[in-house]
Design a protein around this motif. Structure first.
Motif, PDB file in Angstrom:
ATOM      1  N   ARG A   1     -59.839  -4.621  17.046  1.00 42.62           N
ATOM      2  CA  ARG A   1     -59.072  -3.736  16.163  1.00 42.62           C
ATOM      3  C   ARG A   1     -58.333  -2.683  16.976  1.00 42.62           C
ATOM      4  N   SER A   2     -57.220  -2.209  16.409  1.00 42.58           N
ATOM      5  CA  SER A   2     -56.455  -1.150  17.055  1.00 42.58           C
ATOM      6  C   SER A   2     -55.815  -0.287  15.982  1.00 42.58           C
ATOM      7  N   SER A   3     -55.165   0.772  16.431  1.00 39.21           N
ATOM      8  CA  SER A   3     -54.509   1.679  15.477  1.00 39.21           C
ATOM      9  C   SER A   3     -53.139   1.174  15.052  1.00 39.21           C
ATOM     10  N   MET A   4     -52.608   0.156  15.740  1.00 38.62           N
ATOM     11  CA  MET A   4     -51.237  -0.284  15.481  1.00 38.62           C
ATOM     12  C   MET A   4     -51.195  -1.372  14.421  1.00 38.62           C
ATOM     13  N   THR A   5     -50.385  -1.144  13.413  1.00 35.92           N
ATOM     14  CA  THR A   5     -50.075  -2.172  12.429  1.00 35.92           C
ATOM     15  C   THR A   5     -48.573  -2.406  12.429  1.00 35.92           C
ATOM     16  N   MET A   6     -48.160  -3.529  11.881  1.00 31.03           N
ATOM     17  CA  MET A   6     -46.743  -3.849  11.803  1.00 31.03           C
ATOM     18  C   MET A   6     -46.465  -4.529  10.479  1.00 31.03           C
ATOM     19  N   ILE A   7     -45.210  -4.436  10.042  1.00 31.63           N
ATOM     20  CA  ILE A   7     -44.778  -5.156   8.850  1.00 31.63           C
ATOM     21  C   ILE A   7     -43.934  -6.335   9.291  1.00 31.63           C
ATOM     22  N   TYR A   8     -44.362  -7.521   8.899  1.00 29.00           N
ATOM     23  CA  TYR A   8     -43.651  -8.744   9.227  1.00 29.00           C
ATOM     24  C   TYR A   8     -42.783  -9.157   8.048  1.00 29.00           C
ATOM     25  N   GLY A   9     -41.586  -9.560   8.339  1.00 29.71           N
ATOM     26  CA  GLY A   9     -40.680 -10.056   7.316  1.00 29.71           C
ATOM     27  C   GLY A   9     -39.406 -10.542   7.972  1.00 29.71           C
ATOM     28  N   SER A  10     -38.630 -11.298   7.267  1.00 30.54           N
ATOM     29  CA  SER A  10     -37.378 -11.798   7.826  1.00 30.54           C
ATOM     30  C   SER A  10     -36.332 -10.696   7.879  1.00 30.54           C
ATOM     31  N   ARG A  11     -35.341 -10.879   8.722  1.00 27.81           N
ATOM     32  CA  ARG A  11     -34.221  -9.932   8.782  1.00 27.81           C
ATOM     33  C   ARG A  11     -33.507  -9.871   7.436  1.00 27.81           C
ATOM     34  N   ILE A  12     -33.380 -11.010   6.770  1.00 26.98           N
ATOM     35  CA  ILE A  12     -32.657 -11.011   5.501  1.00 26.98           C
ATOM     36  C   ILE A  12     -33.429 -10.240   4.429  1.00 26.98           C
ATOM     37  N   LEU A  13     -34.758 -10.233   4.504  1.00 28.20           N
ATOM     38  CA  LEU A  13     -35.527  -9.433   3.545  1.00 28.20           C
ATOM     39  C   LEU A  13     -35.376  -7.950   3.857  1.00 28.20           C
ATOM     40  N   ILE A  14     -35.470  -7.586   5.141  1.00 24.78           N
ATOM     41  CA  ILE A  14     -35.321  -6.180   5.513  1.00 24.78           C
ATOM     42  C   ILE A  14     -33.978  -5.645   5.031  1.00 24.78           C
ATOM     43  N   GLU A  15     -32.911  -6.422   5.242  1.00 27.71           N
ATOM     44  CA  GLU A  15     -31.586  -5.947   4.829  1.00 27.71           C
ATOM     45  C   GLU A  15     -31.427  -5.944   3.315  1.00 27.71           C
ATOM     46  N   ARG A  16     -32.046  -6.883   2.623  1.00 26.36           N
ATOM     47  CA  ARG A  16     -31.942  -6.876   1.162  1.00 26.36           C
ATOM     48  C   ARG A  16     -32.595  -5.632   0.590  1.00 26.36           C
ATOM     49  N   VAL A  17     -33.773  -5.272   1.110  1.00 28.52           N
ATOM     50  CA  VAL A  17     -34.448  -4.062   0.640  1.00 28.52           C
ATOM     51  C   VAL A  17     -33.638  -2.826   1.011  1.00 28.52           C
ATOM     52  N   LEU A  18     -33.057  -2.807   2.214  1.00 34.49           N
ATOM     53  CA  LEU A  18     -32.206  -1.679   2.600  1.00 34.49           C
ATOM     54  C   LEU A  18     -30.994  -1.564   1.682  1.00 34.49           C
ATOM     55  N   ARG A  19     -30.385  -2.691   1.321  1.00 34.35           N
ATOM     56  CA  ARG A  19     -29.229  -2.633   0.399  1.00 34.35           C
ATOM     57  C   ARG A  19     -29.647  -2.049  -0.939  1.00 34.35           C
ATOM     58  N   ASP A  20     -30.823  -2.437  -1.416  1.00 32.45           N
ATOM     59  CA  ASP A  20     -31.315  -1.882  -2.681  1.00 32.45           C
ATOM     60  C   ASP A  20     -31.477  -0.368  -2.573  1.00 32.45           C
ATOM     61  N   GLU A  21     -31.994   0.096  -1.429  1.00 38.89           N
ATOM     62  CA  GLU A  21     -32.171   1.540  -1.240  1.00 38.89           C
ATOM     63  C   GLU A  21     -30.812   2.251  -1.253  1.00 38.89           C
ATOM     64  N   VAL A  22     -29.855   1.688  -0.551  1.00 34.18           N
ATOM     65  CA  VAL A  22     -28.534   2.319  -0.467  1.00 34.18           C
ATOM     66  C   VAL A  22     -27.840   2.313  -1.823  1.00 34.18           C
ATOM     67  N   ARG A  23     -27.965   1.224  -2.548  1.00 38.37           N
ATOM     68  CA  ARG A  23     -27.334   1.163  -3.864  1.00 38.37           C
ATOM     69  C   ARG A  23     -27.969   2.116  -4.863  1.00 38.37           C
ATOM     70  N   GLY A  24     -29.145   2.619  -4.530  1.00 34.51           N
ATOM     71  CA  GLY A  24     -29.761   3.634  -5.374  1.00 34.51           C
ATOM     72  C   GLY A  24     -29.253   5.038  -5.113  1.00 34.51           C
ATOM     73  N   LEU A  25     -28.391   5.216  -4.103  1.00 34.59           N
ATOM     74  CA  LEU A  25     -27.805   6.530  -3.811  1.00 34.59           C
ATOM     75  C   LEU A  25     -26.516   6.686  -4.613  1.00 34.59           C
ATOM     76  N   ALA A  26     -26.453   7.711  -5.437  1.00 37.13           N
ATOM     77  CA  ALA A  26     -25.356   7.846  -6.394  1.00 37.13           C
ATOM     78  C   ALA A  26     -23.997   8.012  -5.741  1.00 37.13           C
ATOM     79  N   ASN A  27     -23.948   8.594  -4.558  1.00 39.00           N
ATOM     80  CA  ASN A  27     -22.652   8.875  -3.934  1.00 39.00           C
ATOM     81  C   ASN A  27     -22.265   7.874  -2.846  1.00 39.00           C
TER      82      ASN A  27
END
Length: 481
Positions: free
Chosen positions: A103-129
């Motif tokens: 065991r160690s203190s380091m964790t990571m989130i695994y996912g595809s690049r396309i998932l990371i960018e899809r979630v980022l797009r959702d975050e950006v589209r939630g910004l009103a301006n």
């Protein structure tokens, strides 16, 4: 505080989306201009060919994106990202054999690049301006009196108080600035001729009982004798969302398989039969994807005597890394967060702001750049401005492997060394800072002495031809704190 009416971001990939999050609090309107039509779901697109290969989101990147978009990590996991502890969830073949789990203190989130960018797009589209404009190809900049004042989209002109270049490795912005009268920046390069090839698979409905691991990593062999080229490959069996994996093989300066048949044949010649056996249990869902555009490249805009006002660079448009080292998204997110911090205390977006941000960004980028140079400068096949003299290259090639194995070995047995090594890997600490830490140095010396005496706390070098051991050796390192 608002610094202007309109900010424009060139590019809607990860760097551009993070930049939009950085700009949103400081401008009335943020316009993201993206050449591609963006998919609603997590799908590949032409402008991001790297999306077909594994992507790590390092801890420094996770924190930076989380600061820009609170809740991002939770949203990524909810969308299918896997929150794992690599030291426990990855089977790691390095040196002469498999490493032990602990065991160690380091964790990571695994996912595809396309998932990371899809979630980022959702975050950006939630910004009103913030507005994302798709199918928009920027063809030039507008400038006046040392300042960027807008961008051109064909015949259309868009005024801007601030512009961020996030167009990637092939950024045309330097050429546009040269045409407007700025000197071309110095460009530092090192291409170690890395090529890697990937194929996507669906996991079997039921994993075999021996698969305690979710991620499989095979490092290049340290053996200097005769062996197949495939023993020099860096191999990943990389878990992503949706019960899928990306099988990936890469190398420095070697030819890589381009077809499905050649991919499977090469997999059977890597250092462990587990990689090919795992692929055989899975169902392929893609063709083989090969990438060669992997050189390190740093455009030194920070060295311009009078950098353009009203313009910043984020991501590969200023500093692109060998993708093997998984530094790209995290470095881009760090630059975007740094930009937000500088905007928050800026009175005006003048020449002083431009210089101050570039100098701070230089310090940020120097950490991953030095890490990339420490490995890639040792390869005989490397070319570029940063290729060292042959005597130094030979010295680096001879020393880097043993030094890396020393650190990895000490990290296995010493939790403090492990903690700092994880910080270096995740761009939270420079390698120099780690090696100047007295406690780390003591841990390295202690491990070297114990290794010479054959007194290892944690066994290593398990047979690469056999299944990796599942035993948890965490308790063996408890006494080192």
């Amino acid at each position: 505080m608002r610094l202007g009416q309109t900010a424009v971001v060139l590019g809607g990939s990860a760097a551009g989306l993070c930049s939009a999050g950085a700009l949103a609090p400081h401008f009335d309107r943020v316009l993201v201009l993206e050449r591609d039509e963006l998919p609603a779901a997590a799908e590949h697109r032409r402008g991001v060919p790297q999306s077909k290969h594994p992507h790590f989101l390092l801890n420094s990147g996770r924190r930076a994106i989380g600061a820009l978009f609170p809740g991002f990590e939770e949203h990524l996991i909810a969308a299918g990202g896997l929150h794992l502890m690599p030291s426990m969830d990855a089977a790691y073949l390095d040196g002469e054999g498999w490493s032990a789990r602990k065991r160690s203190s380091m964790t990571m989130i695994y996912g595809s690049r396309i998932l990371i960018e899809r979630v980022l797009r959702d975050e950006v589209r939630g910004l009103a301006n913030v507005v994302i404009r798709e199918g928009a190809t920027v063809t030039g900049l507008r400038t006046c009196a040392g300042r960027v004042t807008g961008v051109e989209i064909g015949e259309e002109h868009v005024d801007a108080d601030f512009v961020v270049d996030a167009t990637g490795r092939g950024s045309p912005v330097g050429g546009w600035l040269a045409a407007a009268g700025w000197p071309e920046p110095e460009v530092r390069t090192l291409d170690a001729k890395v090529t890697y090839t990937s194929r996507w698979y669906d996991l079997p409905p039921q994993r075999p009982a021996s698969w305690w691991w979710q991620h499989l990593v095979v490092m290049p062999t340290p053996d200097k004798g005769e062996h197949p080229d495939e023993h020099e490959f860096l191999v990943n069996f990389f878990p992503i969302e949706g019960g899928r994996v990306i099988a990936c093989m890469g190398s420095w300066g070697l030819d890589m398989p381009r077809t499905a048949d050649a991919f499977g044949e090469a997999a059977r010649r890597v250092r462990t039969p587990l990689f090919a056996a795992a692929m055989d249990r899975c169902t392929p869902t893609s063709e083989v994807h090969l990438t060669r555009s992997t050189g390190n490249k740093w455009r030194r805009y920070d060295r311009l005597r009078t950098p353009p006002e009203g313009l910043a660079f984020v991501g590969d448009s200023i500093c692109a890394f060998n993708p093997f080292y998984a530094q790209g998204i995290s470095s881009a997110a760090g630059s975007a967060l740094l930009l937000r911090e500088h905007l928050a205390r800026a009175g005006r977006l003048d020449a002083g702001f431009a210089k101050e941000f570039l100098l701070a960004q230089r310090k940020l980028l120097a950490v991953p750049w030095r890490l990339a140079m420490a490995r890639d400068q040792g390869y005989e096949c490397a070319v570029g401005t940063e290729k060292p003299p042959e005597w130094r290259r030979r010295l680096l090639a001879a020393a880097s492997g043993p030094a890396f194995r020393l650190i990895v070995g000490a990290a296995r047995e010493d939790d403090v060394v492990d903690e700092h090594f994880a910080k270096v890997f995740n761009l939270d600490e420079s390698l120099g800072e780690m090696l100047r830490n007295p406690r780390v140095l003591a841990g390295l010396v202690r491990y070297r002495v114990r290794a010479a005496l054959g007194r290892h706390r944690v066994p290593f070098g398990f047979d690469p031809r056999a299944e990796p051991p599942a035993t948890d050796y965490s308790a063996a390192t408890a006494a080192t704190r």
